[in-house]
Scaffold this motif. Structure first.
Motif, PDB file in Angstrom:
ATOM      1  N   ASN A 283     -40.180 -33.220 -22.262  1.00 50.40           N
ATOM      2  CA  ASN A 283     -39.770 -33.859 -23.506  1.00 50.40           C
ATOM      3  C   ASN A 283     -40.947 -34.673 -24.030  1.00 50.40           C
ATOM      4  O   ASN A 283     -41.661 -35.308 -23.253  1.00 50.40           O
ATOM      5  CB  ASN A 283     -38.570 -34.780 -23.286  1.00 50.40           C
ATOM      6  N   ARG A 284     -41.133 -34.633 -25.337  1.00 53.12           N
ATOM      7  CA  ARG A 284     -42.245 -35.378 -25.922  1.00 53.12           C
ATOM      8  C   ARG A 284     -42.006 -36.874 -25.791  1.00 53.12           C
ATOM      9  O   ARG A 284     -40.889 -37.345 -26.041  1.00 53.12           O
ATOM     10  CB  ARG A 284     -42.354 -35.018 -27.417  1.00 53.12           C
ATOM     11  N   LEU A 285     -43.032 -37.616 -25.405  1.00 52.47           N
ATOM     12  CA  LEU A 285     -42.877 -39.060 -25.192  1.00 52.47           C
ATOM     13  C   LEU A 285     -42.407 -39.777 -26.455  1.00 52.47           C
ATOM     14  O   LEU A 285     -41.488 -40.600 -26.414  1.00 52.47           O
ATOM     15  CB  LEU A 285     -44.211 -39.657 -24.714  1.00 52.47           C
ATOM     16  N   LEU A 286     -43.009 -39.482 -27.594  1.00 51.66           N
ATOM     17  CA  LEU A 286     -42.738 -40.240 -28.817  1.00 51.66           C
ATOM     18  C   LEU A 286     -41.305 -40.113 -29.305  1.00 51.66           C
ATOM     19  O   LEU A 286     -40.699 -41.084 -29.727  1.00 51.66           O
ATOM     20  CB  LEU A 286     -43.662 -39.759 -29.941  1.00 51.66           C
ATOM     21  N   ASP A 287     -40.784 -38.877 -29.276  1.00 54.80           N
ATOM     22  CA  ASP A 287     -39.455 -38.676 -29.856  1.00 54.80           C
ATOM     23  C   ASP A 287     -38.474 -37.968 -28.936  1.00 54.80           C
ATOM     24  O   ASP A 287     -37.310 -37.773 -29.302  1.00 54.80           O
ATOM     25  CB  ASP A 287     -39.556 -37.914 -31.185  1.00 54.80           C
ATOM     26  N   GLY A 288     -38.919 -37.578 -27.740  1.00 52.48           N
ATOM     27  CA  GLY A 288     -38.000 -36.985 -26.769  1.00 52.48           C
ATOM     28  C   GLY A 288     -37.696 -35.515 -26.982  1.00 52.48           C
ATOM     29  O   GLY A 288     -36.946 -34.913 -26.205  1.00 52.48           O
ATOM     30  N   ILE A 289     -38.256 -34.896 -28.024  1.00 57.43           N
ATOM     31  CA  ILE A 289     -37.910 -33.512 -28.349  1.00 57.43           C
ATOM     32  C   ILE A 289     -38.402 -32.557 -27.248  1.00 57.43           C
ATOM     33  O   ILE A 289     -39.470 -32.741 -26.669  1.00 57.43           O
ATOM     34  CB  ILE A 289     -38.525 -33.138 -29.727  1.00 57.43           C
ATOM     35  N   VAL A 290     -37.607 -31.518 -26.982  1.00 54.70           N
ATOM     36  CA  VAL A 290     -37.915 -30.529 -25.946  1.00 54.70           C
ATOM     37  C   VAL A 290     -39.129 -29.701 -26.361  1.00 54.70           C
ATOM     38  O   VAL A 290     -39.191 -29.194 -27.481  1.00 54.70           O
ATOM     39  CB  VAL A 290     -36.712 -29.591 -25.736  1.00 54.70           C
TER      40      VAL A 290
ATOM     41  N   ILE B 101     -42.907 -36.346 -21.036  1.00 50.63           N
ATOM     42  CA  ILE B 101     -42.276 -36.844 -19.804  1.00 50.63           C
ATOM     43  C   ILE B 101     -41.369 -35.756 -19.238  1.00 50.63           C
ATOM     44  O   ILE B 101     -41.006 -34.813 -19.941  1.00 50.63           O
ATOM     45  CB  ILE B 101     -41.469 -38.146 -20.036  1.00 50.63           C
TER      46      ILE B 101
ATOM     47  N   ARG C 223     -30.963 -26.241 -23.965  1.00 52.30           N
ATOM     48  CA  ARG C 223     -32.140 -27.049 -24.330  1.00 52.30           C
ATOM     49  C   ARG C 223     -33.015 -26.357 -25.374  1.00 52.30           C
ATOM     50  O   ARG C 223     -33.567 -27.002 -26.266  1.00 52.30           O
ATOM     51  CB  ARG C 223     -32.980 -27.385 -23.086  1.00 52.30           C
TER      52      ARG C 223
ATOM     53  N   GLY D   1     -30.086 -26.122 -28.724  1.00 55.29           N
ATOM     54  CA  GLY D   1     -29.359 -27.275 -29.264  1.00 55.29           C
ATOM     55  C   GLY D   1     -27.931 -27.228 -28.763  1.00 55.29           C
ATOM     56  O   GLY D   1     -27.552 -26.286 -28.056  1.00 55.29           O
TER      57      GLY D   1
ATOM     58  N   GLY E  52     -30.410 -29.395 -34.019  1.00 53.27           N
ATOM     59  CA  GLY E  52     -31.368 -29.006 -32.991  1.00 53.27           C
ATOM     60  C   GLY E  52     -32.171 -27.791 -33.407  1.00 53.27           C
ATOM     61  O   GLY E  52     -32.187 -27.376 -34.564  1.00 53.27           O
TER      62      GLY E  52
END
Lengths: 170, 552, 112
Positions: C17-24, C67, C91, C94, C102
């Motif tokens: 998941n991207r640190l900034l926004d959590g997107i997969v 992360i 994932r 969506g 998603g």
């Protein structure tokens, strides 16, 4: 690691003795509870200051009768999620009246200093990247606290009662 | 409802600043994810399947219209225009970006809200009866003591790094709508022979991997000593609760392993010390200060008899159905409690769009003293509505798809987010709940079935309260495929019970039929006006087992 | 938590998941992170999978961009890369209960 006491970085005058280390003739030492139990007479007979280090699971009740002979109690945090020693610290200060140095050792994070200070710690073994400024920022994150603890700050409850009394007086 | 004074507001503002600093340090790489995790969890920020999730605290489930409008704005601005109300009466946002959360928190703080301790191994949001202040048989408004507990537990220096999370619930009526017996601490407000109010304290209840009903540890704690008593329970737990195994670290395991009698002894010994010290004695002035905020609104003198409501019900079948299930008795003549279902057929239990939030806030402003409640069953509630306004309220709710007449019926399901959103889940639960609501959508059939609590969890952590559903469904993972295990006979109220596992798990394709079969067995066996749980308690699991698995 | 990969899985990809926004996101051949599973590099066999994971892990520490980096099982089909478990299908697409949200609402090439 370095030592922060009363908000400043200071040189550590204490020697933390491993159980297998020989007891030095002089100088302040910190020993484990096990060693204290085994060598109690010897340790108390020394002229220099004595400290005991408690592991998580070693409740301070076990040393409460010796607190007036101790200049330091170190409480271990085996992981920063393990908050058992917060209760140990509170009890040492508030119930057993311990006035010596209360030192946090092990895994503590800078975002925990405010909690640690409130339950009565006044010394911390910290990572080298912790500066006195960072420490100060952490412990002063909140001006007031809701609940009374082992620090000297008046709780919000008392502040509200004071305000109420002041209002009544005018 | 409670309003912040300068101390409350300052503390929340300082928290926003602190979290902003933590996020800045995390994004700059000064704070490792492992270290940050503890801080973000103490502030309700999780990492879920698709994104971060933010859990917003709604203390004891009470909101003002102003706050609900703000929540609607926030979901539009920082999320995807909806939120999910939870069994802790909180609100979850499913798609916030970490970088935006400090600004989001600042907006929450502007309406006296926060995300403090909505996660982490600390004392969580204290929940209560969503009918508080309106229930006819209530001994006192439980929210007064909830607010006292909220303040005492906020940033508690000693109890913020407990062995595991800690949940407290309070009920002020004999009929328990707050599920206090399945909480770490449950508080039942009671009255003694002398007519004095006191607090019966239960400890060690909980769901999850090891569901246990709480044990009574305090019979009648006076109000001035309640915080001292709670502190005593928490200290015993913090000192002696297990930290060697995540699954054995809740207080229920300590109580279970040490025994209720020994826990009572330890708590009593600790309580004696805390009480003697006196620093936690609750001053009556402070209780009075908080109580003022929960004073009943200015009710009009009205009659319960409102002929035009009956006339409207005669003409509008939907309204008549809604009156049957969504209205509860109120202590004030001419008033009623309106329960708003967030369980429309085929949609997500507990979800509410931003537009719906605005509608509810407006309705509350016009008809319900600007106050909205969140029920732990993932519904909303207007606590004080004039009976004569009911048809207008219903019409306005229905226009926003909020008029589903199913409170307490089989389609009023609790369901956790499950594998559609949750990182811990093993199986989907919302999708199952949706298909069940479609299967049972005939409202007359639902009314015939009567009160039935159907709860679904997507994993063993039991956020969907499956153990205490009359019928419970637990999703499990078998090699990447979803299966569903069924329990029967659970209850969350004053007759709290943990459901019995009926037999081997069903596939995703079988589960809806299995529930259908269970309902039919019950309807066949039911005597008189029994509801499902009565019949189950009378006949036990065997008849269900026999028929359910005979077909296989 | 649901299982990511069966023991002895043949094909695997790396997700986070991207640190900034959590997107997969998925690790690509060029050491970028793509929101689409179809851009993922697929490793065959345990050794290649471990190497792929090691590359991905660098973006957690020290690069601090993502992360929760891990391997999960995929299949390679004529229609593209397919996640094997229900969890990973959800994932990359969506929520199954909100088709309007998603990646399924934003990207081509997601699968049910």
């Amino acid at each position: 690691m370095q030592l922060i006491k009363d908000g400043a970085i200071i040189a550590d005058e204490w020697t933390a003795l491993a159980d297998e280390d020989a007891l030095p003739a002089t100088g302040p030492v910190i020993v484990s509870l096990d060693r204290f139990k085994l060598e109690q007479n010897l340790l108390l007979a020394r002229k220099d200051k004595l400290g005991i280090r408690l592991k998580s699971g070693e409740a301070p009740e076990q040393i409460k009768d010796f607190l007036d002979r101790l200049a330091l109690v170190a409480l271990e945090f085996p992981a920063y999620r393990n908050g058992r020693a917060f209760s140990y610290a509170y009890l040492l200060r508030e119930r057993y009246g311990f006035k010596g140095e209360l030192r946090a050792v092990g895994a503590v994070l800078r975002d925990q200093f405010n909690y640690l200070a409130r339950v009565g710690f006044d010394a911390y073994e910290v990572r080298d990247n912790i500066t006195p400024e960072i420490f100060k920022l952490s412990v002063s994150a909140f001006e007031h606290d809701y609940q009374p603890s082992a620090d000297s700050k008046p709780a919000v409850l008392s502040l509200r009662q004071r305000r109420l009394a002041a209002q009544k007086a005018t | 409802m409670y309003r912040y004074d300068e101390f409350d507001q300052q503390l929340v503002n300082e928290r926003v600043a602190q979290f902003r600093d933590q996020v800045t340090r995390r994004l700059a790489g000064e704070l490792s994810e492992d270290e940050f995790k503890m801080s973000r969890l103490m502030n309700g920020v999780y990492l879920q399947l698709h994104s971060y999730m933010l859990r917003i605290a709604i203390p004891y489930g009470t909101l003002s219209s102003r706050q609900v409008h703000k929540l609607a704005d926030i979901t539009r601005k920082y999320d995807k225009g909806y939120g999910h109300f939870t069994t802790r009466q909180n609100l979850q946002l499913n798609w916030p970006a970490l970088k935006d959360i400090p600004d989001l928190l600042a907006e929450l703080a502007s309406v006296e809200m926060h995300c403090i301790q909505t996660s982490g191994n600390c004392i969580r949001n204290t929940t209560s009866d969503h009918h508080a202040g309106a229930a006819p048989d209530e001994l006192e408004d439980p929210r007064v003591i909830c607010e006292v507990i909220r303040q005492w537990s906020t940033f508690h220096p000693e109890f913020s790094f407990l062995p595991r999370k800690f949940k407290i619930a309070v009920s002020a009526t004999e009929h328990d709508r707050a599920a206090i017996r399945v909480h770490d601490i449950g508080i039942q407000i009671v009255k003694n022979a002398a007519g004095e109010i006191g607090y019966e304290v239960w400890a060690g209840g909980g769901l999850g991997r090891t569901p246990i009903i709480g044990k009574k540890v305090g019979d009648f704690v006076p109000r001035e000593d309640l915080l001292a008593f709670l502190e005593s329970v928490l200290r015993v737990y913090n000192m002696f609760g297990r930290r060697d195994n995540l699954y054995k670290s809740r207080i229920k395991i300590l109580v279970h392993e040490v025994g209720a009698d020994e826990i009572r002894r330890q708590v009593a010994a600790e309580f004696k010390e805390v009480k003697a010290r006196g620093t936690l004695q609750l001053p009556e002035e402070e209780v009075a200060r908080i109580r003022k905020y929960f004073a009943p609104p200015e009710f009009e003198t009205l009659s319960d008899d409102v002929p035009e409501i009956n006339a409207a019900a005669a003409k509008d079948k939907g309204f008549a159905d809604w009156l049957k299930s969504n209205i509860s008795a109120h202590k004030q003549p001419g008033y009623t409690i309106v329960n708003i279902s967030l369980k429309p057929v085929g949609l997500t239990p507990g979800d509410c769009s931003a537009d719906q939030m605005d509608v509810v806030a407006d309705i509350a402003e016009k008809y319900a003293f600007s106050e909205i409640r969140v029920a732990h069953e993932q519904n909303l509630c207007l606590a004080h509505v004039r009976r004569k306004d009911l048809y207008e309220v219903y019409t306005a709710l229905k226009a926003a798809d909020l008029g589903t007449p199913n409170i307490g019926l089989i389609t009023d399901q609790i369901a956790c987010p499950g594998l559609d959103y949750c990182n811990l889940a093993n199986a989907r639960s919302i999708a199952i709940a949706q298909r069940l609501s479609e299967r049972f959508q005939d409202i007359e059939f639902q009314q015939k079935i009567g009160r039935l609590h159907l709860n679904t969890s997507g994993c063993i952590n039991a956020c969907g309260h499956h153990h205490v559903g009359h019928i419970g469904i637990l999703g499990v993972d078998k090699k990447g495929v979803e299966y569903y295990q069924v329990t029967l006979g659970g209850a969350a109220d004053e007759t709290a019970a943990i459901g019995d596992i009926v037999g081997p798990a069903f596939t995703e394709g079988e589960i809806v039929d299995a529930i259908d079969t269970i309902v039919k067995i019950y309807l066949d066996l039911r005597q008189g006006d029994e509801i499902f749980i009565d019949t189950y308690r009378r006949v036990g699991v065997q008849p269900f087992k026999d028929k359910l698995y005979a077909a296989h | 938590m649901a299982q990511h990969s069966r023991k002895g899985a043949q094909f695997q990809a790396v997700t986070a998941n991207r640190l900034l926004d959590g997107i997969v996101v998925y690790l690509t051949k060029n050491d970028d992170w793509s929101e689409s599973l179809q851009d993922a590099e697929v490793a065959e066999g345990k050794e290649a999978a471990d190497a792929l994971l090691a590359r991905g892990a660098l973006f957690f520490e020290p690069k601090n961009l993502v992360i929760d980096v891990y391997l999960f099982e995929v299949e390679q089909t004529d229609a593209g890369i397919r996640a094997s478990s229900v969890r990973e299908i959800i994932r990359q697409a969506g929520p199954t209960v909100r088709k309007d949200l998603g990646k399924q609402a934003e990207l081509d090439g997601v699968h049910a």
